[in-house]
Design a protein around this motif. Structure first.
Motif, mmCIF file in Angstrom:
data_model
loop_
_atom_site.group_PDB
_atom_site.id
_atom_site.type_symbol
_atom_site.label_atom_id
_atom_site.label_comp_id
_atom_site.label_asym_id
_atom_site.label_seq_id
_atom_site.Cartn_x
_atom_site.Cartn_y
_atom_site.Cartn_z
ATOM 1 N N ARG A 514 0.970 -1.303 0.020
ATOM 2 C CA ARG A 514 0.066 0.070 0.052
ATOM 3 C C ARG A 514 0.973 1.337 0.095
ATOM 4 N N TRP A 515 2.010 1.278 0.714
ATOM 5 C CA TRP A 515 2.977 2.394 0.811
ATOM 6 C C TRP A 515 3.443 2.461 -0.698
ATOM 7 N N LEU A 516 3.826 1.309 -1.487
ATOM 8 C CA LEU A 516 4.266 1.598 -2.656
ATOM 9 C C LEU A 516 3.199 2.242 -3.459
ATOM 10 N N LEU A 517 2.083 1.604 -3.585
ATOM 11 C CA LEU A 517 0.877 2.157 -4.517
ATOM 12 C C LEU A 517 0.604 3.572 -4.093
ATOM 13 N N SER A 522 6.162 6.443 -10.224
ATOM 14 C CA SER A 522 7.492 6.849 -9.995
ATOM 15 C C SER A 522 8.190 6.610 -8.740
ATOM 16 N N LEU A 523 7.240 5.870 -7.857
ATOM 17 C CA LEU A 523 7.709 5.765 -6.351
ATOM 18 C C LEU A 523 8.254 6.986 -5.737
ATOM 19 N N GLY A 524 7.958 8.101 -6.108
ATOM 20 C CA GLY A 524 8.358 9.117 -5.526
ATOM 21 C C GLY A 524 9.865 9.732 -5.649
ATOM 22 N N ILE A 525 10.496 8.756 -6.732
ATOM 23 C CA ILE A 525 11.920 9.075 -6.730
ATOM 24 C C ILE A 525 12.020 9.212 -8.520
ATOM 25 N N VAL A 526 13.404 9.336 -8.677
ATOM 26 C CA VAL A 526 13.764 9.434 -9.997
ATOM 27 C C VAL A 526 13.919 8.188 -10.739
ATOM 28 N N ARG A 527 13.340 7.797 -11.617
ATOM 29 C CA ARG A 527 13.353 6.422 -12.136
ATOM 30 C C ARG A 527 14.467 6.631 -13.402
ATOM 31 N N PRO A 543 11.218 -6.667 0.079
ATOM 32 C CA PRO A 543 12.207 -6.691 1.048
ATOM 33 C C PRO A 543 12.506 -5.077 1.544
ATOM 34 N N ALA A 544 13.088 -5.289 2.684
ATOM 35 C CA ALA A 544 13.360 -3.825 3.575
ATOM 36 C C ALA A 544 14.395 -3.312 2.764
ATOM 37 N N ILE A 545 15.496 -3.853 2.093
ATOM 38 C CA ILE A 545 16.533 -3.326 1.783
ATOM 39 C C ILE A 545 16.386 -2.432 0.589
ATOM 40 N N PHE A 546 14.908 -2.622 -0.004
ATOM 41 C CA PHE A 546 14.513 -1.632 -1.125
ATOM 42 C C PHE A 546 14.251 -0.225 -0.395
ATOM 43 N N SER A 547 13.545 -0.274 0.649
ATOM 44 C CA SER A 547 12.876 0.987 1.233
ATOM 45 C C SER A 547 14.447 1.499 1.906
ATOM 46 N N HIS A 548 15.318 0.841 2.322
ATOM 47 C CA HIS A 548 16.381 1.552 2.843
ATOM 48 C C HIS A 548 17.165 1.976 1.730
ATOM 49 N N PHE A 549 17.309 1.485 0.544
ATOM 50 C CA PHE A 549 18.092 2.076 -0.675
ATOM 51 C C PHE A 549 17.354 3.429 -0.984
ATOM 52 N N VAL A 550 16.016 3.250 -1.418
ATOM 53 C CA VAL A 550 15.359 4.644 -1.946
ATOM 54 C C VAL A 550 15.320 5.854 -1.209
ATOM 55 N N THR A 551 15.541 5.402 0.417
ATOM 56 C CA THR A 551 15.321 6.267 1.179
ATOM 57 C C THR A 551 16.538 7.308 1.485
ATOM 58 N N ASN A 552 17.649 6.512 1.201
ATOM 59 C CA ASN A 552 18.912 7.185 1.603
ATOM 60 C C ASN A 552 19.566 7.684 -0.050
ATOM 61 N N LEU A 553 18.974 6.931 -1.058
ATOM 62 C CA LEU A 553 19.418 7.456 -2.419
ATOM 63 C C LEU A 553 18.204 7.608 -3.175
ATOM 64 N N PRO A 554 17.509 8.662 -3.559
ATOM 65 C CA PRO A 554 16.249 8.740 -4.164
ATOM 66 C C PRO A 554 16.246 8.800 -5.700
ATOM 67 N N ALA A 555 17.109 7.447 -6.159
ATOM 68 C CA ALA A 555 16.838 7.213 -7.421
ATOM 69 C C ALA A 555 17.151 5.583 -7.879
ATOM 70 N N PHE A 556 16.225 5.262 -8.718
ATOM 71 C CA PHE A 556 16.206 3.696 -8.996
ATOM 72 C C PHE A 556 15.946 3.523 -10.417
ATOM 73 N N HIS A 557 16.298 2.208 -10.829
ATOM 74 C CA HIS A 557 15.948 1.896 -12.057
ATOM 75 C C HIS A 557 14.626 2.097 -12.500
ATOM 76 N N LYS A 558 14.502 2.167 -13.869
ATOM 77 C CA LYS A 558 13.248 2.131 -14.600
ATOM 78 C C LYS A 558 12.554 0.883 -14.542
ATOM 79 N N VAL A 559 13.209 -0.172 -14.642
ATOM 80 C CA VAL A 559 12.451 -1.751 -14.211
ATOM 81 C C VAL A 559 13.244 -2.311 -13.110
#
Length: 783
Positions: A514-517, A522-527, A543-559
């Motif tokens: 629900r948080w992701l939805l 765009s997940l609120g970050i740069v894709r 997994p928790a590492i995903f939120s940990h990653f995007v919280t500290n580095l607000p960019a992620f891959h498009k896929v």
């Protein structure tokens, strides 16, 4: 140890047809060099081990004949009756051994403690092998075992203890086999001293372990002829001794001689069983190596060749000893006619090496299977053959075995003491197999509990007597397998305990969908362009590492692809069924899940084609989802239904245009992508340092006007992301016990488990992830 393909041989219902029979005869020939090396070298030390200690005071013709009668009936009841006629029928997709029995039980009853098990695993073709699960009400006994987790844990501990004893065999078999074979030099005219004999044995052992990295297949073609020559030699020597020394020994086949033996020797005779049981050491290999041959081939080889040769050899030694009581300490070599001594000595030494080679390779396989159950630290697994599936070499285990074997050989310098340890280890494994077989009869074969009880009581009565005699000799060397097994059990338990605690932490700290939805596509970050493969042990959820990653580095891959590599309770998973593909969140999010399934005997190959197989599988899933409505339901679009995608080879895909080019990485330019110049320069440096021949695969969309625009857009995004580059994201975790934890838990997690994690191979290395593309996310797990 692995002469045949790891996949089970096809079964022909017409067992007596000539093509099938000729094939089984060929397999029977090959099995002689792999399965029976250990069992066939037992005559080197059985009589000398049995008549050591106080029994030498009661040496007489009657006791010799009684000992032979015991050997004959032990060979008949355990290897022939129990294993050949009963246990070999309890295969798991053609595989045998302790783990095969445990796997069968886990699939026919809810005994498994493996995490990540899903209903989709039950659809595997190998999962439904054998008797189909009866759609009848489960028995009260089955419900009782399934209800109590402690009983299921006890079952796993019993299986692992048996595995530890097999590892102990890997230490003891080379020591006793090589030491016994070279002891023949002490009965020659220019006999060697004990020190010289010990040095020779150590040199042979070091050479044996040093050659392991070449693989069994390099010398496997010589194994069968060596054992055949050996068995024919001991048969001929035994027949000669029977005719020449005491033809009346044939009458000792009667079990009345066993009664006379115990009447004359009493308690001392019972203790001697600890030496006599060495006549069946190596029997478990007939079942453990079933996957590389067929049950019929192993039955033919043992019943019509190995069994008669061993019986005649033991009979011949008994005939010789009945007239030469003072020759018991070196009974085998003393019973050989002088004219053929040296040829038999050479063949005996080669046979001892063959038998040792087999158990060493079996130890590698056992360690690999323990790791699949999550009960052994990650180790390096090397394939020693490109053509023979399943032949592996584990460097760390090989050198540990060598050090322990040399320590045992130098420390004891006596085959009797080593035999005490060896007998206890082998009989414990047989005891465990009997216990598991009783459960197989009830839960897999669906036979009466009374039939299982009769089987259990009959064989446990026989093996229990031998095992009790073996335990008497714990102070005289029998402590070795107990100590070795305890050490390995502690390692396995700590690793399993820490791994389960870490998995439970991931399970309870999953990111809410629900948080992701709520964040939107765009997940609120740069894709950014590219594909991110996020590795986790979770088969569901984020997994928790995903939120940990995007919280500290607000960019992620498009896929994004959440990858879970897991083990299932089957020996092998076919390539067509290995990948499970699904979607996480609705289509605009471009988030997928890939579950890669392996059996307990599967080995992950570094073929460099995983990325291409993954892209192909996701593309097929996207098109399958558009064509089949059940895959696009609201439930499955979030994190639900998954599809099995065949990945036999990339070129078989007809939905994408694929161009394949093989080139030497480092000597040719890479495919142009949107990577930064810095990343491209780093990649070129890495490729120059690691020049390998790799397939470059490019995907293109066909010009199909009838394709759904949404599907075309999604496939284009996937292909463009592939061209932009793939990154592997893993958690670099530090597992610590909570401050409120007990001292024992903090000691196990913070010290012992931490030590094992630091000194085993990292997960990225074990999964063959290219280091240049790896991103590790640091996390602390408080368990």
């Amino acid at each position: 140890m692995e002469p045949e393909s790891g996949l089970s041989p096809p079964r022909n219902p017409s067992q007596l047809s000539w093509p099938n029979l000729s094939r089984n005869l060929l397999l029977a020939y090959q099995s002689l060099g792999v399965v029976y090396g250990d069992l066939s070298t037992s005559p080197l030390y059985v009589y000398s081990s049995a008549f050591s200690g106080r029994l030498d005071e009661k040496e007489s013709e009657e006791t010799i004949l009684g000992a032979f009668s015991l050997i004959f009936w032990t060979l008949t009841l355990i290897p022939l009756l129990k294993y050949i006629f009963i246990v070999l029928s309890a295969d798991d997709n053609g595989e045998g051994g302790t783990f095969a029995l445990y796997s069968l039980l886990c699939r026919h009853a809810k005994f498994s403690l493996l995490p990540n098990q899903q209903a989709a695993d039950e659809e595997l073709s190998t999962y439904k092998y054998g008797n189909a699960v009866h759609a009848v009400g489960s028995s009260p006994f089955k419900r009782f075992l399934e209800k109590h987790k402690k009983l299921r844990t006890v079952l796993l501990v019993v299986v692992l203890f048996g595995a530890c004893m097999v590892i102990g065999d890997g230490v003891l078999t080379p020591a006793i086999s090589v030491l016994s074979s070279v002891s023949g030099l002490q009965v020659t005219e220019n006999k060697l001293t004990d020190g010289e004999l010990l040095i020779l044995a150590c040199v042979i052992l070091v050479g044996l372990f040093a050659l392991q990295h070449f693989g069994t297949h390099k010398v496997a073609v010589m194994f069968a002829p060596i054992i055949i020559i050996w068995l024919i030699s001991i048969f001929a020597v035994g027949l000669y001794n029977v005719i020449h020394w005491n033809p009346k020994v044939i009458s000792a086949i009667s079990p009345l001689y066993i009664i006379k033996y115990f009447r004359e020797t009493g308690k001392t005779g019972w203790i001697s069983l600890g030496g006599l049981l060495l006549c069946i050491t190596g029997t478990e290999a007939m079942f453990a190596d079933l996957g590389h041959f067929t049950a019929l081939s192993i039955r033919l080889a043992f019943t019509f060749f190995v069994y008669p040769c061993l019986v005649v050899q033991y009979m011949g030694q008994a005939a010789y000893l009945s007239k030469n009581l003072d020759k018991i300490p070196n009974s085998f070599y003393d019973s050989i006619p002088e004219s053929v001594f040296w040829p038999v000595f050479v063949v005996a030494t080669l046979s001892a090496i063959v038998g040792s080679q087999a158990i060493i390779t079996a130890t590698f396989s056992i360690v690999k299977q323990c790791h699949s159950l999550g009960c052994f630290p990650r180790v390096k697994v090397v394939h020693t053959s490109r053509h023979i599936y399943g032949q592996i070499y584990i460097p760390e285990i090989n050198w540990i075995l060598m050090i322990l074997t040399l320590a045992i050989t130098i420390g004891f310098q006596d085959t009797t003491l080593i035999g005490n340890a060896y007998g206890l280890a082998c009989m414990t494994v047989m005891f465990i197999t009997t216990f598991l077989m009783a459960l197989i009869i009830i839960f897999v074969w669906y036979k009466s509990i009374f039939l299982a009880g009769a089987f259990l009581l009959f064989f446990l009565a026989i093996e229990g007597v031998y095992l009790s005699a073996a335990f008497i000799k714990v102070p005289q060397g029998g402590w070795v397998p107990l100590v070795l097994s305890s050490v390995f059990m502690v390692v396995m338990y700590i690793w399993h305990y820490g791994t389960r605690k870490k998995y439970n932490f991931d399970l309870h700290n999953k990111v809410s969908l629900r948080w992701l939805l709520g964040l939107g596509p765009s997940l609120g970050i740069v894709r950014v362009p590219g594909i991110g493969l996020i590795y986790s042990e979770l088969a569901t959820g984020v997994p928790a590492i995903f939120s940990h990653f995007v919280t500290n580095l607000p960019a992620f891959h498009k896929v994004l692809v959440f990858v879970c590599v897991k083990s299932v309770p089957v020996p092998y998973v076919s390539p067509e069924e290995r990948f499970l593909i699904g979607r996480v969140c609705p289509r605009p999010y471009r988030m997928y899940r890939c579950i890669v399934r392996y059996g307990y005997k599967d080995v992950q190959r570094d073929d460099g084609d995983f990325e291409n197989q993954l892209i192909q599988s996701i593309a097929e899933f996207i098109q399958m989802e558009a064509e089949e409505p059940q895959f696009s339901s609201s439930e499955s679009s979030l994190d639900g239904r998954m599809a099995v995608i065949s990945t036999r080879n990339v070129e078989s895909n007809t939905n994408l245009i694929i161009s394949v080019q093989e080139e030497d990485i480092g000597s040719s330019s890479s495919i142009q992508s949107s990577k930064s110049l810095t990343l491209q320069s780093l990649q070129s440096v890495f490729d120059e340092d690691n020049p390998v021949r790799r397939r470059q695969v490019r995907f293109q969309l066909p010009s199909d006007p009838g394709m759904d625009p949404a599907v075309r857009e999604e496939l284009m995004d996937l292909i463009q992301a592939k061209e932009a580059g793939i990154a592997y994201i893993m958690g670099h975790s530090y597992v610590k016990a909570r401050r409120s934890s007990s001292f024992v838990k903090r000691f196990m997690i913070d010290i012992l488990y931490s030590f094992l994690r630091k000194n085993c191979r990292g997960p990225s290395v074990a999964l063959n992830i290219p280091h240049i593309s790896l991103i590790e996310v640091g996390m602390i797990y408080y368990v």
